[in-house]
Write a protein that holds these residues in place. Structure first.
Motif, PDB file in Angstrom:
ATOM      1  N   GLY A  39      36.858 106.175 -16.917  1.00 55.25           N
ATOM      2  CA  GLY A  39      35.440 106.070 -16.555  1.00 55.25           C
ATOM      3  C   GLY A  39      34.604 105.653 -17.762  1.00 55.25           C
ATOM      4  N   ALA A  40      35.003 106.139 -18.952  1.00 58.05           N
ATOM      5  CA  ALA A  40      34.271 105.790 -20.182  1.00 58.05           C
ATOM      6  C   ALA A  40      34.351 104.290 -20.438  1.00 58.05           C
ATOM      7  CB  ALA A  40      34.850 106.553 -21.369  1.00 58.05           C
ATOM      8  N   MET A  41      35.447 103.663 -20.005  1.00 61.91           N
ATOM      9  CA  MET A  41      35.606 102.217 -20.219  1.00 61.91           C
ATOM     10  C   MET A  41      34.628 101.443 -19.323  1.00 61.91           C
ATOM     11  SD  MET A  41      39.768 102.273 -20.538  1.00 61.91           S
ATOM     12  CE  MET A  41      40.008 100.610 -21.148  1.00 61.91           C
ATOM     13  N   TYR A  42      34.465 101.885 -18.061  1.00 61.94           N
ATOM     14  CA  TYR A  42      33.470 101.240 -17.177  1.00 61.94           C
ATOM     15  C   TYR A  42      32.064 101.481 -17.716  1.00 61.94           C
ATOM     16  CZ  TYR A  42      37.237 100.134 -14.100  1.00 61.94           C
ATOM     17  OH  TYR A  42      38.393  99.590 -13.611  1.00 61.94           O
ATOM     18  N   ARG A  43      31.860 102.656 -18.309  1.00 60.68           N
ATOM     19  CA  ARG A  43      30.556 102.960 -18.907  1.00 60.68           C
ATOM     20  C   ARG A  43      30.304 102.065 -20.129  1.00 60.68           C
ATOM     21  NH1 ARG A  43      28.114 107.851 -17.414  1.00 60.68           N
ATOM     22  NH2 ARG A  43      29.231 108.832 -15.703  1.00 60.68           N
ATOM     23  N   ALA A  44      31.347 101.821 -20.929  1.00 59.32           N
ATOM     24  CA  ALA A  44      31.186 100.988 -22.132  1.00 59.32           C
ATOM     25  C   ALA A  44      30.828  99.550 -21.753  1.00 59.32           C
ATOM     26  CB  ALA A  44      32.464 101.031 -22.978  1.00 59.32           C
ATOM     27  N   VAL A  45      31.457  99.029 -20.686  1.00 61.24           N
ATOM     28  CA  VAL A  45      31.114  97.670 -20.231  1.00 61.24           C
ATOM     29  C   VAL A  45      29.659  97.654 -19.755  1.00 61.24           C
ATOM     30  CG1 VAL A  45      31.605  95.873 -18.513  1.00 61.24           C
ATOM     31  CG2 VAL A  45      33.490  97.084 -19.618  1.00 61.24           C
ATOM     32  N   SER A  46      29.234  98.723 -19.087  1.00 59.88           N
ATOM     33  CA  SER A  46      27.840  98.807 -18.614  1.00 59.88           C
ATOM     34  C   SER A  46      26.879  98.786 -19.801  1.00 59.88           C
ATOM     35  CB  SER A  46      27.622 100.093 -17.812  1.00 59.88           C
ATOM     36  OG  SER A  46      28.571 100.191 -16.793  1.00 59.88           O
ATOM     37  N   LEU A  47      27.234  99.530 -20.847  1.00 56.75           N
ATOM     38  CA  LEU A  47      26.391  99.564 -22.047  1.00 56.75           C
ATOM     39  C   LEU A  47      26.319  98.172 -22.690  1.00 56.75           C
ATOM     40  CD1 LEU A  47      24.778 101.332 -24.080  1.00 56.75           C
ATOM     41  CD2 LEU A  47      26.912 101.622 -25.343  1.00 56.75           C
ATOM     42  N   LYS A  71      34.912  89.234 -25.139  1.00 54.37           N
ATOM     43  CA  LYS A  71      34.322  89.741 -26.394  1.00 54.37           C
ATOM     44  C   LYS A  71      34.289  91.269 -26.424  1.00 54.37           C
ATOM     45  CE  LYS A  71      31.139  85.912 -27.142  1.00 54.37           C
ATOM     46  NZ  LYS A  71      29.765  85.538 -26.870  1.00 54.37           N
ATOM     47  N   ILE A  72      34.683  91.905 -25.311  1.00 53.36           N
ATOM     48  CA  ILE A  72      34.585  93.370 -25.256  1.00 53.36           C
ATOM     49  C   ILE A  72      35.913  94.018 -25.633  1.00 53.36           C
ATOM     50  CG2 ILE A  72      34.069  95.358 -23.771  1.00 53.36           C
ATOM     51  CD1 ILE A  72      32.319  93.583 -22.077  1.00 53.36           C
ATOM     52  N   GLU A  73      35.864  94.810 -26.707  1.00 54.10           N
ATOM     53  CA  GLU A  73      37.050  95.577 -27.099  1.00 54.10           C
ATOM     54  C   GLU A  73      36.703  97.053 -26.953  1.00 54.10           C
ATOM     55  OE1 GLU A  73      40.114  94.927 -27.635  1.00 54.10           O
ATOM     56  OE2 GLU A  73      39.753  92.767 -27.454  1.00 54.10           O
ATOM     57  N   ILE A  74      37.546  97.792 -26.270  1.00 51.84           N
ATOM     58  CA  ILE A  74      37.289  99.230 -26.107  1.00 51.84           C
ATOM     59  C   ILE A  74      38.493 100.001 -26.634  1.00 51.84           C
ATOM     60  CG2 ILE A  74      36.807 101.088 -24.440  1.00 51.84           C
ATOM     61  CD1 ILE A  74      35.704  98.822 -22.582  1.00 51.84           C
ATOM     62  N   SER A  75      38.214 101.029 -27.427  1.00 52.98           N
ATOM     63  CA  SER A  75      39.316 101.863 -27.897  1.00 52.98           C
ATOM     64  C   SER A  75      38.830 103.302 -27.976  1.00 52.98           C
ATOM     65  CB  SER A  75      39.813 101.364 -29.254  1.00 52.98           C
ATOM     66  OG  SER A  75      38.739 101.314 -30.159  1.00 52.98           O
ATOM     67  N   PHE A  76      39.732 104.195 -28.296  1.00 52.77           N
ATOM     68  CA  PHE A  76      39.388 105.615 -28.385  1.00 52.77           C
ATOM     69  C   PHE A  76      39.848 106.142 -29.738  1.00 52.77           C
ATOM     70  CE2 PHE A  76      39.687 104.650 -23.909  1.00 52.77           C
ATOM     71  CZ  PHE A  76      38.571 105.286 -23.389  1.00 52.77           C
ATOM     72  N   GLN A  77      39.039 107.071 -30.255  1.00 55.85           N
ATOM     73  CA  GLN A  77      39.383 107.656 -31.558  1.00 55.85           C
ATOM     74  C   GLN A  77      39.272 109.165 -31.428  1.00 55.85           C
ATOM     75  OE1 GLN A  77      36.704 106.249 -34.583  1.00 55.85           O
ATOM     76  NE2 GLN A  77      37.531 107.686 -36.048  1.00 55.85           N
ATOM     77  N   THR A  78      40.230 109.877 -31.991  1.00 59.55           N
ATOM     78  CA  THR A  78      40.192 111.344 -31.888  1.00 59.55           C
ATOM     79  C   THR A  78      40.088 111.950 -33.269  1.00 59.55           C
ATOM     80  OG1 THR A  78      41.525 111.226 -29.906  1.00 59.55           O
ATOM     81  CG2 THR A  78      41.478 113.356 -31.004  1.00 59.55           C
ATOM     82  N   LEU A  86      34.991 103.860 -28.426  1.00 65.08           N
ATOM     83  CA  LEU A  86      34.483 102.833 -29.335  1.00 65.08           C
ATOM     84  C   LEU A  86      34.314 101.525 -28.569  1.00 65.08           C
ATOM     85  CD1 LEU A  86      36.766 103.336 -32.503  1.00 65.08           C
ATOM     86  CD2 LEU A  86      34.591 104.433 -32.001  1.00 65.08           C
ATOM     87  N   LEU A  87      33.133 100.927 -28.692  1.00 69.68           N
ATOM     88  CA  LEU A  87      32.877  99.618 -28.111  1.00 69.68           C
ATOM     89  C   LEU A  87      32.731  98.656 -29.285  1.00 69.68           C
ATOM     90  CD1 LEU A  87      31.990  97.593 -25.879  1.00 69.68           C
ATOM     91  CD2 LEU A  87      29.688  98.545 -26.072  1.00 69.68           C
ATOM     92  N   GLU A  90      32.144 100.346 -32.523  1.00 70.32           N
ATOM     93  CA  GLU A  90      31.005 101.270 -32.675  1.00 70.32           C
ATOM     94  C   GLU A  90      31.237 102.501 -31.792  1.00 70.32           C
ATOM     95  OE1 GLU A  90      27.254  99.773 -31.156  1.00 70.32           O
ATOM     96  OE2 GLU A  90      26.353 101.770 -31.373  1.00 70.32           O
ATOM     97  N   ASN A  91      30.988 103.672 -32.352  1.00 71.83           N
ATOM     98  CA  ASN A  91      31.116 104.908 -31.568  1.00 71.83           C
ATOM     99  C   ASN A  91      29.958 104.982 -30.572  1.00 71.83           C
ATOM    100  OD1 ASN A  91      31.097 107.485 -30.560  1.00 71.83           O
ATOM    101  ND2 ASN A  91      31.404 108.505 -32.527  1.00 71.83           N
ATOM    102  N   VAL A  92      30.281 104.866 -29.270  1.00 75.57           N
ATOM    103  CA  VAL A  92      29.227 104.837 -28.243  1.00 75.57           C
ATOM    104  C   VAL A  92      29.324 106.046 -27.301  1.00 75.57           C
ATOM    105  CG1 VAL A  92      28.906 102.316 -28.281  1.00 75.57           C
ATOM    106  CG2 VAL A  92      30.653 103.313 -26.782  1.00 75.57           C
ATOM    107  N   GLU A  93      30.078 107.052 -27.743  1.00 78.43           N
ATOM    108  CA  GLU A  93      30.348 108.195 -26.866  1.00 78.43           C
ATOM    109  C   GLU A  93      29.072 108.804 -26.270  1.00 78.43           C
ATOM    110  OE1 GLU A  93      33.297 108.998 -25.733  1.00 78.43           O
ATOM    111  OE2 GLU A  93      32.362 110.559 -24.522  1.00 78.43           O
ATOM    112  N   LYS A  94      28.038 108.938 -27.093  1.00 81.42           N
ATOM    113  CA  LYS A  94      26.790 109.532 -26.594  1.00 81.42           C
ATOM    114  C   LYS A  94      26.054 108.557 -25.685  1.00 81.42           C
ATOM    115  CE  LYS A  94      25.178 113.322 -29.348  1.00 81.42           C
ATOM    116  NZ  LYS A  94      25.176 113.305 -30.830  1.00 81.42           N
ATOM    117  N   LYS A  95      25.933 107.316 -26.165  1.00 79.48           N
ATOM    118  CA  LYS A  95      25.153 106.312 -25.416  1.00 79.48           C
ATOM    119  C   LYS A  95      25.687 106.084 -24.005  1.00 79.48           C
ATOM    120  CE  LYS A  95      23.633 103.590 -29.382  1.00 79.48           C
ATOM    121  NZ  LYS A  95      23.969 102.397 -30.165  1.00 79.48           N
ATOM    122  N   ILE A  96      27.013 106.135 -23.834  1.00 81.00           N
ATOM    123  CA  ILE A  96      27.561 105.825 -22.503  1.00 81.00           C
ATOM    124  C   ILE A  96      27.323 106.946 -21.490  1.00 81.00           C
ATOM    125  CG2 ILE A  96      29.296 104.160 -23.296  1.00 81.00           C
ATOM    126  CD1 ILE A  96      31.408 106.411 -22.907  1.00 81.00           C
TER     127      ILE A  96
END
Ligand code: DC
Length: 234
Positions: A39-47, A71-78, A86-87, A90-96
Motif C-alpha cells: 500500500g505504501a508503494m501506491y501511496r508513494a506513486v500518489s505523492l 522515473k519512479i524508484e521505490i525502496s524500503f529501509q529499516t 523511500l521515493l 527520499e524518506n517519504v514515510e510521513k508524507k505518504i
C-alpha cells in the motif's frame, strides 16, 4: 525466532483497518523476514503525482504519470525505529500517510500501468523469498505461488472502533459513525474495482481477527505453519 524448513513468501491480503500491517510486521520479525507494505508503494506513486503537479482539482493527468513511471524508484529501509518508504531515495514515510495522499491513492491504484509497474517491482523484491508482503492483490496477482496466503477480515464495527480508539489515543478528534461509513466506502471500492479487486485467493487461509489479540493471531499463525509442514522441528 521461528525457523522454517525453507524460505517462503507470505502474502497477506484483506480489508482496510484489519491490522494487516501490524500483523505482517510481527510475522516478519518472528521469522527474520523482510516486510513490504505494498500500500505504501501506491501511496508513494500518489505523492510523486502530487509533487509533480499531475493532479489538479482531483483530476489525474494519467498520460503524464504513465510517461513518468520509469522515473519512479521505490525502496524500503529499516533501522532501529522501524521501516521507511523511500521515493527516489527520499524518506517519504510521513508524507505518504497525509490526507492529500490518502484522498487520491484509490484513484491512482486503479490505473493499469501503475499496477503493472508496481507488481513488477514487488515481484523483484520477492525473488529471493523470505518476505512478508501485505496488500489487496498479493496472493491473487503478485505472488499466486506464495507458500502461505492469509486473507484477513474483521467485523466492520470492530474495525471502526479500533480505528476510533487509535485516533483518540493520538489526540485526533474522530467520529465513530464517520469512521464506520468510511470503512464501508473503502471496502466497496476495494472489492468492486475493475482491475485487481480485493479477492480471497482460493488457497488463502481466512483469519477473522474480530475477537483475537495479537498473541492469539501469532498462535494461529504458528499452528498453520505446523499444519502445512513448514515448521522446522528442533
Ligand atoms: O493499505 P493502504 O490503505 O495503505 O493502501 C493504500 C491504497 O492502495 C488503498 O486504496 C488500496 C491500494 N492498494 C492496492 O490497490 N493494492 C495493493 N496491493 C495495496 C494497496
Amino acid at each position: 525466532m521461528t525457523e522454517l524448513v525453507k524460505k517462503i513468501i507470505i502474502a497477506i491480503d484483506g480489508y482496510s483497518s484489519c491490522g494487516k500491517s501490524s500483523y505482517a510486521k510481527l510475522i516478519a520479525n518472528e521469522l527474520g523476514y523482510l516486510y513490504i507494505d505494498s500500500g505504501a508503494m501506491y501511496r508513494a506513486v500518489s505523492l510523486f503525482a502530487l509533487q509533480n503537479k499531475m493532479i489538479e482539482n482531483g483530476v489525474i493527468d494519467e498520460i503524464s504519470l504513465i510517461r513518468n513511471l520509469p522515473k519512479i524508484e521505490i525502496s524500503f529501509q529499516t533501522d532501529g525505529n522501524g521501516t521507511y518508504t523511500l521515493l527516489n531515495d527520499e524518506n517519504v514515510e510521513k508524507k505518504i500517510r497525509n490526507l492529500d495522499v490518502s484522498s487520491v491513492v484509490s484513484e491512482i491504484s486503479k490505473i493499469y500501468e501503475v499496477r503493472e509497474r508496481l507488481v513488477q517491482m514487488q515481484r523483484t523484491m520477492g525473488k529471493n523469498k523470505g518476505i512478508v508482503m501485505d496488500g489487496r492483490d498479493i496472493g491473487t496477482i503478485v505472488f499466486p505461488e506464495a507458500e502461505m496466503k492469509i486473507f484477513m477480515t474483521a467485523d466492520p464495527k470492530i474495525r471502526a472502533k479500533r480505528r476510533f480508539d487509535e485516533l483518540r489515543s493520538k489526540g485526533i478528534p474522530a467520529s465513530l459513525l464517520e469512521i464506520e461509513s468510511n470503512i464501508e466506502h473503502r471496502d466497496n471500492k476495494d472489492t468492486n474495482r475493475e482491475i485487481s479487486p480485493l479477492r480471497k485467493a482460493e488457497d488463502a487461509l481466512v483469519l477473522d481477527n474480530s475477537r483475537m489479540t495479537f498473541d492469539d493471531q501469532m498462535l494461529w499463525f504458528t499452528r498453520k505453519l505446523f499444519e502445512k509442514g513448514l515448521l522446522k522441528k528442533n
